[in-house]
Motif scaffolding. Structure first.
Motif, mmCIF file in Angstrom:
data_model
loop_
_atom_site.group_PDB
_atom_site.id
_atom_site.type_symbol
_atom_site.label_atom_id
_atom_site.label_comp_id
_atom_site.label_asym_id
_atom_site.label_seq_id
_atom_site.Cartn_x
_atom_site.Cartn_y
_atom_site.Cartn_z
ATOM 1 N N PRO A 76 -4.576 -1.596 6.965
ATOM 2 C CA PRO A 76 -3.538 -1.147 6.020
ATOM 3 C C PRO A 76 -2.125 -1.509 6.475
ATOM 4 N N ARG A 79 -1.420 -5.026 5.645
ATOM 5 C CA ARG A 79 -1.210 -5.247 4.203
ATOM 6 C C ARG A 79 0.147 -4.738 3.743
ATOM 7 N N VAL A 107 2.137 5.744 -2.007
ATOM 8 C CA VAL A 107 0.838 5.766 -1.342
ATOM 9 C C VAL A 107 0.920 5.338 0.117
ATOM 10 N N ILE A 108 2.060 4.850 0.558
ATOM 11 C CA ILE A 108 2.169 4.623 2.001
ATOM 12 C C ILE A 108 3.082 5.676 2.622
ATOM 13 N N MET B 1 2.936 12.019 4.884
ATOM 14 C CA MET B 1 2.133 12.607 3.812
ATOM 15 C C MET B 1 3.020 13.131 2.692
ATOM 16 N N ARG B 2 2.690 12.768 1.493
ATOM 17 C CA ARG B 2 3.412 13.316 0.356
ATOM 18 C C ARG B 2 2.456 14.256 -0.343
ATOM 19 N N PHE B 5 2.272 14.377 -4.192
ATOM 20 C CA PHE B 5 1.665 13.175 -4.766
ATOM 21 C C PHE B 5 0.143 13.297 -4.741
ATOM 22 N N GLU B 209 -6.316 2.265 -9.508
ATOM 23 C CA GLU B 209 -5.387 2.870 -8.555
ATOM 24 C C GLU B 209 -5.800 2.571 -7.115
ATOM 25 N N ILE B 212 -5.134 -0.983 -6.041
ATOM 26 C CA ILE B 212 -3.722 -1.235 -5.732
ATOM 27 C C ILE B 212 -3.331 -0.552 -4.428
ATOM 28 N N MET B 213 -3.875 0.663 -4.227
ATOM 29 C CA MET B 213 -3.559 1.359 -2.981
ATOM 30 C C MET B 213 -4.000 0.548 -1.765
ATOM 31 N N ARG B 214 -5.197 -0.028 -1.862
ATOM 32 C CA ARG B 214 -5.672 -0.875 -0.762
ATOM 33 C C ARG B 214 -4.745 -2.060 -0.545
ATOM 34 N N LEU B 215 -4.357 -2.643 -1.671
ATOM 35 C CA LEU B 215 -3.558 -3.867 -1.627
ATOM 36 C C LEU B 215 -2.202 -3.646 -0.976
ATOM 37 N N VAL B 216 -1.568 -2.518 -1.297
ATOM 38 C CA VAL B 216 -0.232 -2.294 -0.747
ATOM 39 C C VAL B 216 -0.298 -1.617 0.621
ATOM 40 N N GLY B 217 -1.527 -1.416 1.130
ATOM 41 C CA GLY B 217 -1.648 -0.949 2.507
ATOM 42 C C GLY B 217 -1.622 0.550 2.676
ATOM 43 N N ALA B 218 -2.136 1.282 1.674
ATOM 44 C CA ALA B 218 -2.266 2.729 1.874
ATOM 45 C C ALA B 218 -3.367 2.977 2.898
ATOM 46 N N SER B 219 -3.171 3.978 3.737
ATOM 47 C CA SER B 219 -4.184 4.253 4.761
ATOM 48 C C SER B 219 -5.414 4.873 4.111
ATOM 49 N N TYR B 222 -5.115 8.373 2.867
ATOM 50 C CA TYR B 222 -4.387 8.503 1.611
ATOM 51 C C TYR B 222 -5.272 8.182 0.423
#
Lengths: 229, 301
Positions: A76, A79, A107-108, B1-2, B5, B209, B212-219, B222
């Motif tokens: 992650p 990415r 999300v990050i 952590m949010r 969200f 969702e 996209i989360m994987r793509l933008v590097g969400a852990s 999350y």
């Protein structure tokens, strides 16, 4: 920035390699077109950079890191330094422009204050000022792609990967998309764009890497799309 | 952590498959209620055993002149045999007290017992009553030793172990408890499958969702936390419903049962509280584990 050394990728249940002993170097803040017919290995090349796939042999370095030594736990974080844009935009239909871009930061775990500050900036950068509260279905294809680019760039990645970003867009609008990509490139971000669009490649006069059957058949700086198409 | 969200993602997820969420809540509630009832019966049996164990004794009946028992051969026990028997019982390990009950005392007890039919009480005479030793024990588990020591001795007509009566009763409760646990296991398996299905649906509903989360590097945390929390919340709500069921069960079933049997060993509220806590924790854990395991299959990160 991106370094492929003798990389071969064979998908399971397939005999022919998708990438066949590919070695290529892409430097920081370079703009590279990846061209070649469908099935020539362009998408595989991009997926390998994201570590969505693992090569069968050879080594890949991205941003100074050997991907084969990168634990899944750290993928992650890799990415987060790479932005992605696709032919089909991949926006969330139930979120408006602002929310779609903000989602990538939420999300990050970025703080809300930071999101409020940078999202309008990047929306302006891609030329969508005043449309932050539109829903994706209210936008044209070109505008949707701009939202996707804003989302890819909002975290200021070191690398932007674009997989046929103009594939669903008419030529006139494509020029606008390319201008945004060029603007992003000028901020120091390395841009790798896979495309079929000969007119765009010819007009940009950037480095061109051509793949055919998984092999690099041409790599020239300030190149054109080529005669065969 | 949010936090907000993630919470809003959880809320969207729960609302999107409302019917599945309700199904999960109902099965978890029923499963955990059965589990809790099993725990309550178990606690009840234990307190009742403690209560009765103090009172378990062995009665050794001696021959009288008119005794019909074949071991007596029509003869009453001699005073020497009585003394010998008493010594023998006293020296048996685990015996704390040996009480002699003569014909008069037995007759009085018999007449006081309202459970015996009136006409039978009227025709019974003092001479008809047996004499007996009532043997009290330190540990009721040793009652068999006393029975063996007394049986077959000269002048002994019959030996009655009170424990045999209780064992029948406890056996019934034990099988009730087993039935509750078995039912709980079946329902829990059903709820695990339902949770797995819910998570799968939820993962499918939100595939855009998560992609996209994987793509933008969400852990991974999350990406997975909203799904696991959906399971957890469903489990928690189910657990709360099951707690209400257990409280109702305590009032309606257990308290009445005790009033009917007049057993003096009341099921305490703190026992109910620990049963509720136990089933609540088990419910939430099962839900979280089921969600987590399903996620590993349907949400490649």
């Amino acid at each position: 920035m991106i370094h492929f050394d003798n990389v071969t990728k064979v998908y399971a249940n397939q005999n022919r390699p998708a990438l066949d002993h590919v070695s290529v170097d892409i430097d920081k803040s370079e703009f590279v077109f990846l061209v070649g017919p469908s099935g020539s290995g362009k998408s595989t090349f991009l997926r390998l950079i994201l570590k969505e796939e693992k090569p069968n042999s050879g080594t890949i370095h991205v941003a100074g890191k050997d991907l084969s030594r990168l634990s899944n736990f750290k993928v992650p974080h890799l990415r987060r330094r790479i932005g992605c844009v696709f032919q089909d935009f991949r926006l969330l239909p139930n979120k408006n422009v602002y929310e779609n871009v903000a989602f990538a930061l939420e999300v990050i775990g970025k703080p809300r204050r930071f999101i409020r500050k940078v999202v309008p900036e990047v929306i302006e950068l891609v030329g969508l000022e005043g449309k932050a509260h539109r829903m994706p279905e209210e936008l044209s294809g070109g505008e949707q792609q701009r939202v996707a680019m804003a989302r890819a760039f909002v975290n200021r990645p070191m690398i932007l990967l674009a997989d046929e970003p103009t594939g669903n867009i008419d030529p006139a609008t494509s020029i606008g998309i390319m201008k945004v990509l060029d603007r992003i490139n000028r901020t120091g971000t390395t841009v790798v764009m896979a495309t079929h669009d000969a007119a765009i490649v010819d007009s940009m006069r950037k480095r061109v890497v051509e793949l055919e059957d998984g092999k690099i058949v041409r790599d020239q700086s300030r190149g054109v799309y080529g005669q065969a198409y | 952590m949010r936090a907000n969200f993630i919470l809003s993602e959880v809320w969207i997820g729960l609302r999107r498959n409302l019917t599945m969420t309700i199904a999960v809540i109902v099965t978890v509630a029923v499963g955990m209620a059965m589990f809790g009832v099993g725990l309550l019966i178990w606690a009840q049996v234990n307190t009742m055993k403690d209560f009765w164990d103090d009172k378990v004794e062995v009665s050794v009946f001696m021959c009288t002149k008119n005794s019909a028992d074949s071991d007596c051969k029509g003869k009453a026990i001699t005073p020497d045999q009585v003394t010998a028997l008493q010594e023998r019982l006293k020296s048996t390990p685990g015996v704390t007290e040996v009480i002699y009950e003569g014909q008069e005392a037995a007759y009085r007890r018999f007449q006081e017992n309202q459970a015996v039919e009136k006409t039978l009480r009227e025709v019974t005479r003092v001479e008809d009553m047996p004499t007996s030793f009532r043997v009290k024990l330190a540990n009721p588990d040793n009652s068999d030793v006393v029975v063996k020591a007394a049986e077959g001795q000269p002048g002994v007509s019959s030996v009655k172990n009170h424990r045999d009566l209780l064992d029948d009763f406890f056996g019934l409760l034990d099988s009730l408890q087993l039935a509750a646990f078995a039912l709980a296991i079946i329902v829990v398996i059903a709820s695990i499958l339902l949770i797995a299905n819910t998570v799968r649906l939820s993962a499918y509903n939100r595939r855009r969702e998560t992609a996209i989360m994987r793509l933008v590097g969400a852990s991974n945390v999350y990406i997975q936390l909203p799904f696991v929390m959906e399971g957890m919340i469903a489990g928690l709500v189910g657990g709360v419903v099951s707690s209400v069921m257990l409280i109702v069960a305590k009032i309606v079933i257990f308290d009445r049962f005790q009033a009917y049997l007049a057993i003096g060993s009341q099921l305490q509220w703190d026992t109910v509280a620990s049963a509720i806590l136990g089933s609540l924790v088990a419910g939430v854990l099962i839900c979280v584990l089921a969600s987590f395991v399903t996620l590993r299959r349907y949400l490649r990160v």
